[in-house]
Design a protein around this motif. Sequence first.
Motif, PDB file in Angstrom:
ATOM      1  N   SER A  59     -52.126  35.278-110.691  1.00  0.00           N
ATOM      2  CA  SER A  59     -51.149  35.702-111.702  1.00  0.00           C
ATOM      3  C   SER A  59     -49.965  36.428-111.065  1.00  0.00           C
ATOM      4  O   SER A  59     -48.814  36.238-111.481  1.00  0.00           O
ATOM      5  CB  SER A  59     -51.828  36.591-112.748  1.00  0.00           C
ATOM      6  OG  SER A  59     -52.325  37.787-112.170  1.00  0.00           O
ATOM      7  N   HIS A  60     -50.228  37.224-110.037  1.00  0.00           N
ATOM      8  CA  HIS A  60     -49.126  37.899-109.332  1.00  0.00           C
ATOM      9  C   HIS A  60     -48.259  36.881-108.581  1.00  0.00           C
ATOM     10  O   HIS A  60     -47.036  37.054-108.483  1.00  0.00           O
ATOM     11  CB  HIS A  60     -49.680  38.943-108.360  1.00  0.00           C
ATOM     12  CG  HIS A  60     -50.153  40.194-109.035  1.00  0.00           C
ATOM     13  ND1 HIS A  60     -49.292  41.182-109.468  1.00  0.00           N
ATOM     14  CD2 HIS A  60     -51.402  40.628-109.359  1.00  0.00           C
ATOM     15  CE1 HIS A  60     -49.980  42.172-110.020  1.00  0.00           C
ATOM     16  NE2 HIS A  60     -51.273  41.861-109.968  1.00  0.00           N
TER      17      HIS A  60
ATOM     18  N   CYS B 109     -47.734  33.783-109.599  1.00  0.00           N
ATOM     19  CA  CYS B 109     -46.905  33.161-110.640  1.00  0.00           C
ATOM     20  C   CYS B 109     -45.669  34.018-110.904  1.00  0.00           C
ATOM     21  O   CYS B 109     -44.541  33.502-110.972  1.00  0.00           O
ATOM     22  CB  CYS B 109     -47.708  32.990-111.925  1.00  0.00           C
ATOM     23  SG  CYS B 109     -48.994  31.729-111.857  1.00  0.00           S
ATOM     24  N   ASP B 110     -45.866  35.327-111.043  1.00  0.00           N
ATOM     25  CA  ASP B 110     -44.740  36.239-111.271  1.00  0.00           C
ATOM     26  C   ASP B 110     -43.720  36.144-110.140  1.00  0.00           C
ATOM     27  O   ASP B 110     -42.508  36.083-110.379  1.00  0.00           O
ATOM     28  CB  ASP B 110     -45.239  37.688-111.371  1.00  0.00           C
ATOM     29  CG  ASP B 110     -46.014  37.967-112.644  1.00  0.00           C
ATOM     30  OD1 ASP B 110     -45.887  37.204-113.602  1.00  0.00           O
ATOM     31  OD2 ASP B 110     -46.756  38.975-112.664  1.00  0.00           O
ATOM     32  N   ARG B 111     -44.200  36.154-108.904  1.00  0.00           N
ATOM     33  CA  ARG B 111     -43.300  36.160-107.746  1.00  0.00           C
ATOM     34  C   ARG B 111     -42.481  34.877-107.682  1.00  0.00           C
ATOM     35  O   ARG B 111     -41.251  34.910-107.462  1.00  0.00           O
ATOM     36  CB  ARG B 111     -44.106  36.343-106.456  1.00  0.00           C
ATOM     37  CG  ARG B 111     -43.292  36.199-105.162  1.00  0.00           C
ATOM     38  CD  ARG B 111     -42.241  37.291-104.994  1.00  0.00           C
ATOM     39  NE  ARG B 111     -41.400  37.070-103.833  1.00  0.00           N
ATOM     40  CZ  ARG B 111     -41.562  37.649-102.650  1.00  0.00           C
ATOM     41  NH1 ARG B 111     -42.559  38.508-102.461  1.00  0.00           N
ATOM     42  NH2 ARG B 111     -40.743  37.408-101.650  1.00  0.00           N
TER      43      ARG B 111
ATOM     44  N   ILE C 159     -51.701  36.079-117.640  1.00  0.00           N
ATOM     45  CA  ILE C 159     -50.496  35.241-117.597  1.00  0.00           C
ATOM     46  C   ILE C 159     -49.891  34.987-118.972  1.00  0.00           C
ATOM     47  O   ILE C 159     -48.918  34.246-119.089  1.00  0.00           O
ATOM     48  CB  ILE C 159     -50.773  33.877-116.908  1.00  0.00           C
ATOM     49  CG1 ILE C 159     -51.993  33.183-117.528  1.00  0.00           C
ATOM     50  CG2 ILE C 159     -50.948  34.059-115.404  1.00  0.00           C
ATOM     51  CD1 ILE C 159     -52.208  31.766-117.049  1.00  0.00           C
TER      52      ILE C 159
ATOM     53  N   HIS D 202     -47.993  36.689-120.702  1.00  0.00           N
ATOM     54  CA  HIS D 202     -46.580  37.093-120.756  1.00  0.00           C
ATOM     55  C   HIS D 202     -45.652  35.992-120.237  1.00  0.00           C
ATOM     56  O   HIS D 202     -44.432  36.050-120.449  1.00  0.00           O
ATOM     57  CB  HIS D 202     -46.359  38.384-119.949  1.00  0.00           C
ATOM     58  CG  HIS D 202     -46.640  38.248-118.489  1.00  0.00           C
ATOM     59  ND1 HIS D 202     -47.917  38.115-117.968  1.00  0.00           N
ATOM     60  CD2 HIS D 202     -45.804  38.215-117.404  1.00  0.00           C
ATOM     61  CE1 HIS D 202     -47.868  38.014-116.656  1.00  0.00           C
ATOM     62  NE2 HIS D 202     -46.605  38.075-116.278  1.00  0.00           N
ATOM     63  N   LEU D 203     -46.230  34.975-119.566  1.00  0.00           N
ATOM     64  CA  LEU D 203     -45.412  33.893-118.999  1.00  0.00           C
ATOM     65  C   LEU D 203     -45.268  32.692-119.949  1.00  0.00           C
ATOM     66  O   LEU D 203     -44.397  31.851-119.747  1.00  0.00           O
ATOM     67  CB  LEU D 203     -46.035  33.408-117.681  1.00  0.00           C
ATOM     68  CG  LEU D 203     -46.243  34.476-116.608  1.00  0.00           C
ATOM     69  CD1 LEU D 203     -46.913  33.869-115.378  1.00  0.00           C
ATOM     70  CD2 LEU D 203     -44.915  35.139-116.227  1.00  0.00           C
TER      71      LEU D 203
END
Length: 311
Positions: A16-17, A19-21, A43, A45-46
């Motif tokens: 998940s981190h 994906c954010d990056r 995830i 929030h995505l």
Amino acid sequence: MAKRVLITGAAGFLGSHLCDRFLAEGYEVIGMDNLLTGNIKNIEHLFPLKEFTFYNHDVTKFVHVPGEIDYILHFASPASPIDYLKMPIQTLKVSSLGTHNLLGLAKAKGARVLVASTSEVYGDPLVHPQQEEYWGNVNPIGPRGVYDEAKRFMESMTMAYHNFHGVQTRIIRIFNTYGPRMRLDDGRALPTFMSQALRGEDVTVYGDGSQTRSFCYVDDLVDGIYRLLMSDYTQPVNIGNPAEITLKQFAEEVVALCGSESKIVYEPLPQDDPKQRQPDITKAKSILGWEPKVDRAEGLKRTLEYFKKHI
């Protein structure tokens, strides 16, 4: 047009981190997870983002993703002892069949693939600190063998595709990592210590607590992963924080940080549990220009804020 990256294990702690990056770097991200140990809340929030797509899929089955893919990051796997001891067959399959499927997809798409290996390939090490050239001391039929040997096979399969098929491959060996989105019940040292301390329960240390670990904050790890993917280096690279600490000292740090009156209690050491763990990050420094920036005190404070909301 934005480049596309497929991230397996996308609903997990590290996935998940990542994906954010990659979304922050301007990529179109395809997340894939069968939610065996991942959590969709990591995830959710995505989901409103048009640049993010999610597939609920088991990578041990044939993997099909329409369109071009530039990069694949294979992070699907149970990663904590409580998970891989409970799911030994799935753990072996995701690093063997799953890796095979994703390397095949990378070959078909002309994508570069990075696989998530682990410091567990070194087993209970006879060399300290552990450098990439060390072959390890692993019990292949012990309880931890399902995870250790799965990752060792993953590395072999990856290098075979690199050498035989010319697939662009990268191998990261991840040392102990922590941060927000860790599962409170995943059995690893930090979530166990922190959740017990916050609840005022006894804090459980296995063995006499003299065994060591080296904890790397998740933001630092993700940066190392990103740098390795973008590099030209094809051999395994250790990514971790070399600041070594005994588990007894670590438990004491966590209890003090939580302002808890929890007592530390000792349980028998599990079979084949590593006595020492510290990465030699010489290669990461020289090849990737990477080293950890977040010290343990700061990282633990950030992680505590997350755990307080979820206890």
